[in-house]
Each structure stands twice: as C-alpha cells, then as structure tokens.
Design an enzyme around this catalytic site. Structure first.
Site, PDB file in Angstrom:
ATOM      1  N   ALA A   9       0.829  -1.216   0.000  1.00 21.60           N
ATOM      2  CA  ALA A   9       0.000   0.000   0.000  1.00 21.60           C
ATOM      3  C   ALA A   9       0.857   1.256   0.000  1.00 21.60           C
ATOM      4  CB  ALA A   9      -0.923  -0.008   1.211  1.00 21.60           C
ATOM      5  N   ARG A  15      -1.954   7.824 -11.087  1.00 18.92           N
ATOM      6  CA  ARG A  15      -3.067   7.942 -12.031  1.00 18.92           C
ATOM      7  C   ARG A  15      -4.373   8.414 -11.369  1.00 18.92           C
ATOM      8  NH1 ARG A  15      -1.727   2.038 -14.350  1.00 18.92           N
ATOM      9  NH2 ARG A  15      -0.700   1.960 -12.308  1.00 18.92           N
ATOM     10  N   GLY A 101      -3.170  -3.336  -1.923  1.00 22.66           N
ATOM     11  CA  GLY A 101      -4.157  -2.474  -1.273  1.00 22.66           C
ATOM     12  C   GLY A 101      -5.131  -1.837  -2.244  1.00 22.66           C
TER      13      GLY A 101
HETATM   14  C1  UD1 Z   1       0.925  -4.936 -10.627  1.00 25.37           C
HETATM   15  C2  UD1 Z   1       1.725  -6.116 -11.205  1.00 25.37           C
HETATM   16  C3  UD1 Z   1       1.025  -6.614 -12.476  1.00 25.37           C
HETATM   17  C4  UD1 Z   1      -0.402  -6.997 -12.147  1.00 25.37           C
HETATM   18  C5  UD1 Z   1      -1.144  -5.843 -11.460  1.00 25.37           C
HETATM   19  C6  UD1 Z   1      -2.461  -6.347 -10.929  1.00 25.37           C
HETATM   20  C7  UD1 Z   1       4.073  -5.737 -10.650  1.00 25.37           C
HETATM   21  C8  UD1 Z   1       5.394  -5.287 -11.177  1.00 25.37           C
HETATM   22  N1  UD1 Z   1       3.063  -5.690 -11.516  1.00 25.37           N
HETATM   23  O1  UD1 Z   1       0.960  -3.895 -11.600  1.00 25.37           O
HETATM   24  O2  UD1 Z   1       1.698  -7.737 -13.000  1.00 25.37           O
HETATM   25  O3  UD1 Z   1      -1.069  -7.374 -13.339  1.00 25.37           O
HETATM   26  O4  UD1 Z   1      -0.393  -5.357 -10.332  1.00 25.37           O
HETATM   27  O5  UD1 Z   1      -3.235  -5.294 -10.412  1.00 25.37           O
HETATM   28  O6  UD1 Z   1       3.982  -6.158  -9.526  1.00 25.37           O
HETATM   29  N2  UD1 Z   1       3.313  -0.628  -4.441  1.00 25.37           N
HETATM   30  C9  UD1 Z   1       4.131  -0.397  -3.345  1.00 25.37           C
HETATM   31  N3  UD1 Z   1       5.383   0.054  -3.538  1.00 25.37           N
HETATM   32  C10 UD1 Z   1       5.892   0.262  -4.776  1.00 25.37           C
HETATM   33  C11 UD1 Z   1       5.070   0.042  -5.895  1.00 25.37           C
HETATM   34  C12 UD1 Z   1       3.777  -0.413  -5.689  1.00 25.37           C
HETATM   35  O7  UD1 Z   1       3.707  -0.591  -2.195  1.00 25.37           O
HETATM   36  O8  UD1 Z   1       7.068   0.670  -4.856  1.00 25.37           O
HETATM   37  C13 UD1 Z   1       1.939  -1.120  -4.212  1.00 25.37           C
HETATM   38  C14 UD1 Z   1       0.876  -0.183  -4.701  1.00 25.37           C
HETATM   39  O9  UD1 Z   1       0.461   0.672  -3.633  1.00 25.37           O
HETATM   40  C15 UD1 Z   1      -0.254  -1.123  -5.102  1.00 25.37           C
HETATM   41  C16 UD1 Z   1       0.467  -2.387  -5.492  1.00 25.37           C
HETATM   42  O10 UD1 Z   1       1.753  -2.302  -4.940  1.00 25.37           O
HETATM   43  O11 UD1 Z   1      -1.109  -1.422  -4.009  1.00 25.37           O
HETATM   44  C17 UD1 Z   1       0.545  -2.570  -7.005  1.00 25.37           C
HETATM   45  O12 UD1 Z   1       1.252  -1.504  -7.559  1.00 25.37           O
HETATM   46  P1  UD1 Z   1       0.865  -0.845  -8.951  1.00 25.37           P
HETATM   47  O13 UD1 Z   1       1.834   0.224  -9.251  1.00 25.37           O
HETATM   48  O14 UD1 Z   1      -0.578  -0.505  -8.954  1.00 25.37           O
HETATM   49  O15 UD1 Z   1       1.146  -2.076  -9.918  1.00 25.37           O
HETATM   50  P2  UD1 Z   1       0.488  -2.355 -11.320  1.00 25.37           P
HETATM   51  O16 UD1 Z   1       1.159  -1.526 -12.355  1.00 25.37           O
HETATM   52  O17 UD1 Z   1      -0.963  -2.302 -11.241  1.00 25.37           O
HETATM   53 CA    CA Z   2      -2.431  -1.624  -9.650  1.00 21.57          CA
END
Ligand code: UD1
Ligand code: CA
Length: 454
Positions: A9, A15, A101
C-alpha cells in the site's frame, strides 16, 4: 504452514491525480485498503504486514483499530522492493500471502483456495482472463501450459500483448524461497522498478511448481488505478448489494438506483423506491417502505414503518408503524416509539417521542421528550439553545400544542395541557388547562395603508 500476510500500500497512485494515498480512496464509503483488510480477517494468520510509504501516516491512522506490523517503504522502487521491506519480520517456515491495497473486492474464499494450493515446494498465484488485458502483467506459458514468467504491460512485445491471461497481483509464496528470489531481482526494465513479478521466472528456474487459481470473476481482482476504474467497480459492487437484497426478499424499484454503503439487515417484503442511500449499519424490519430520494444512516427501523420520499435519517431508532416524511430530517439520538407520525419539513434532534404522537408540519424539536398521544401543531419550535447552552423540553402525554408555538427551554408542558396557537411558552404549563401567551386581537378603525411617496 503458518501464514504471514503482506498488503502492498505504498504506491503513489499517480493515475488518481490525488493528494490522498490511492488506497484511502473509498468504495462504498470504505477505504480500498480496508476492503482488503476485511477480506483477510476471517483467515487464520500469524501477522499482517502493511507496506506504507507515500503519505503513509494517513494510511496508518485509517487502520489504527487493526493489529498491523507497519513496514515503511521510504522510496517506491517497485512491488518487489515493497515486499522486501516486510521480509525481516517473517520467519522462513511461513507461507506469505501477498495482496495489493488497490484490489478491494478480493474474496476471502479465493484467498483461502490460493493459500491451500501453496506449500514448501509450491507457490500459487491468482490469474484472470480479461477481454481487455491492458495495464496488467501478462502470464507467459510454454507449450505444455507451464508458467514461464510474467511480463509487465510496458515490457511486452506485440505478441505478448495479445495474451489475455493476466496476473492479478495476489500470490501465496513460501517465505524461504521468496526471500532468496527477492535478493536476486533487479530493476532492469522499462520502468526501472524492482518487479515482484520477476520472482516467477526465478521459481521456474528453481523448479518450484507454480499453481494458478482463477478468480471467480473479473471484478474480484480488478485493481484501481484511476477514478474511472473506481467508479466502475463501485457500480459493480452496488449492483451486487442490490441483488443480494432482492434475493433476501427486498423489492427495489430500480436496482441501479440504490446505494448501499455499509451493512444492511433486512426483513421481508420491504420495498425501496429509487435513489435511496443506505449507509453504516441499517436494520430494516418487515414490510418497511422507503420512498424515493431518502438517505438512511446507522438506523434501526421496525416493522411496517413507512418512510415517504426525500427524508434524511441518521442515528435513529424508529418503532413499529411509524410514518415519516416526506421531507423529514431525523438527526442523531432520536428515538421514535410506535405509531409516531413525523411530517414534512420537520426536524428532530436528540429527542424521544412516545407512542402515537404526531409532529406533522414545519417544526423543530430538539433535546425534547415527547409523551404519548401528543399533537404538536404546525410551526412549533423548541428553543433549546440560548447561544451558549442547550436545555431540555418535556411535553407530557396527551398535550396539544397549537400551531406556531415557541417552547423556550427548559420548560415542561404538563399532561393534557393545551397551548393556544402563536404562544411563546417560557414557564411550565398546568396539566389539563389551556395556556396561551398571545395578546388579544384588536381592530384599529379607519387605519390607512401607507402610499408610495412621489
Ligand atoms: C501490478 C503487477 C502486475 C499486475 C497488477 C495487478 C508488478 C510489477 N506488476 O501492476 O503484474 O497485473 O499489479 O493489479 O507487480 N506498491 C508499493 N510500492 C511500490 C510500488 C507499488 O507498495 O514501490 C503497491 C501499490 O500501492 C499497489 C500495489 O503495490 O497497491 C501494485 O502496484 P501498482 O503500481 O498498482 O502495480 P500495477 O502496475 O498495477
Ligand atoms: Ca495496480
């Protein structure tokens, strides 16, 4: 295996174009991350770890009632890096369930299935077939159908882009392997991030079996990245709530025009007209009717109550066979006994009304105790506030208050008292007597209306 749970989270949620962390945006009046916490809560687990970062204090505050091991991710370097932050607190012999999250509608049963498929030599992950897989990591399988790796949308070639099976971002992985793999991943990709998804290819190399579980439906694994997705998921969720109510015996004029933002306990043969919002904990007895454009929050309504259109009701208890509205406002700490009638443009606050009493038109009744079978005439006001303090009004059984009366609190209207219309009552009234405070009517003979000066 013992279960540790990690919820990611910390992401910025770029976005969303918001100053608030993405996971605090709400679906059905509940933060996204709270939906996820509620989904895991029936599972038997050791500790819940939440990775927080961007404006993380707000996330921590919003979950202050839940036992959580908070792990800060100071810089958002990717989902793999995020998981790393929790690993020091997780023993090797645990199974780690990783969730996001921003995927609020994940179901407990799906998570239980996912966890049951994983063990020391076996990881399991959730996938889903999407007609429009845009934005998700694609599942790359070999000719035998075995998973090879996950490729993020931004790293796909044109052929991989066509793949419709995608990564839901939810996994159950043995801690011992997870820790090892996380140490090897790099950020050599189009986004310069440490991708959690890279561990799948490493699992394959290590000959750890990769199981996939399919979600029941697409919505369950839908991630919220922007406000359009949030609004779409809200509509889906609302339709589910409406369907559940209908299956339980509630008639809805239009399932698309009811919003449920909390928990509803409903009796039978209830009917709800259009544009109604039910929020918090709402308990509806049998045969309750709710008119159009009404908002009801944290309220208990007993059998055979009729709420007419355009009412706003919050923190109220309503007894059997009451009739409320149209255009009534019932404010917190109001308790209506049975067969009470509250009519149009009536506001009640912190008041108790006993059986069979009527307040039918244009009144403000606050900090008041109303006895049985009282009739409060149109335009009656309890003056409960002197600008500094609030005072109580008591109106005893069978009293009749004439229209346009002000009751200046603290004051008691005795049992069976009658108050003449247009009175300002500042002293307690005698039981069964008529009290009035208006000056007698007079006529000024020959009086002329003023005329406009030229
Ligand atoms: C991610 C997955 C993707 C999947 C999708 C499903 C990865 C690289 N990709 O992409 O394969 O299809 O979720 O919804 O994992 N977050 C952190 N710290 C960070 C980056 C993200 O805590 O440094 C958390 C975000 O708050 C979020 C989750 O990880 O809750 C997913 O991150 P997000 O950037 O939304 O990943 P997606 O591009 O959606
Ligand atoms: Ca996501």
């Amino acid at each position: 295996m013992n279960l540790s749970i990690i919820i990611l989270a910390a992401g910025l949620g770029k976005r969303m174009q918001s100053n608030m962390p993405k996971v605090l945006h709400q679906l059905a009046e509940k933060p996204l991350v709270r939906h996820v916490v509620d989904a895991i809560s029936p599972l038997e687990y050791d500790k819940l770890h939440i990775i927080y970062g961007h404006k993380g204090e707000l996330v921590r505050e919003s979950l202050s009632d839940v036992k959580i091991n908070w792990a800060e991710q100071k810089q958002q370097l990717g989902t793999g890096h995020a998981v790393m932050q929790a690993m020091p607190a997780i023993p090797d012999d645990h199974l780690v369930l990783i969730l996001c999250g921003d995927i609020p509608l994940i179901q407990t049963e799906t998570l239980a299935t996912l966890c049951s498929q994983a063990n020391e030599n076996n990881l399991s992950m959730l996938t889903v077939q999407l007609d429009n897989p845009q934005g998700y990591g694609r599942i790359i399988r070999d000719e035998n159908g075995q998973i090879q790796k996950i490729v993020e949308e931004k790293d796909t070639n044109s052929e991989q882009k066509q793949i419709k099976e995608v990564n839901a971002g939810i996994y159950a992985i043995p801690a011992v392997h997870l820790r090892r793999w996380l140490q090897t991943i790099d950020n050599n990709n189009s986004q310069g991030e440490y991708y959690l998804t890279d561990i799948i290819a490493l699992a394959k190399q290590d000959k750890i079996a990769i199981q996939t579980t399919q979600a029941h439906n697409n919505y369950e694994v839908m991630g919220i990245n922007d406000r359009i997705q949030l609004a779409n998921l809200e509509r889906y969720y609302q339709l589910q709530q409406a369907n559940n109510l209908m299956l339980a015996g509630v008639s809805l004029a239009d399932p698309n025009r009811l919003d449920v933002r909390g928990t509803i306990q409903a009796g039978r043969d209830i009917s709800i007209d259009i544009n109604v919002i039910l929020a918090g904990t709402v308990i509806l007895g049998n045969r309750v009717q709710i008119g159009a454009n009404t908002i009801i929050r944290n309220t208990q309504i007993d059998d055979d109550v009729e709420i007419l259109s355009n009412c706003v009701i919050e923190n109220v208890i309503i007894g059997k066979q009451c009739r409320i509205g149209p255009f009534a406002r019932l404010r917190p700490d109001t308790i209506l006994s049975e067969q009470v009638h509250i009519g149009n443009f009536v506001e009640l606050k912190k008041s108790i009304v006993a059986q069979g009493s009527k307040i039918n038109h244009l009144s403000y009744i606050g900090d008041t105790e109303v006895g049985k079978a009282v009739n409060i005439g149109a335009g009656t006001i309890t003056c409960n506030y002197d600008g500094a303090n609030k005072y109580k009004t008591v109106i005893e059984d069978n009293a009749f208050i004439g229209s346009d009366t002000q009751l200046v609190a603290p004051v008691t209207v005795g049992k069976g008292s009658t108050i003449g219309a247009g009175s300002t009552i500042t002293k307690n009234t005698l039981s069964n007597e008529l009290t009035l405070s208006r000056s007698s009517q007079k006529t000024i003979i020959g009086w002329q209306r003023p005329t406009k000066k030229s």
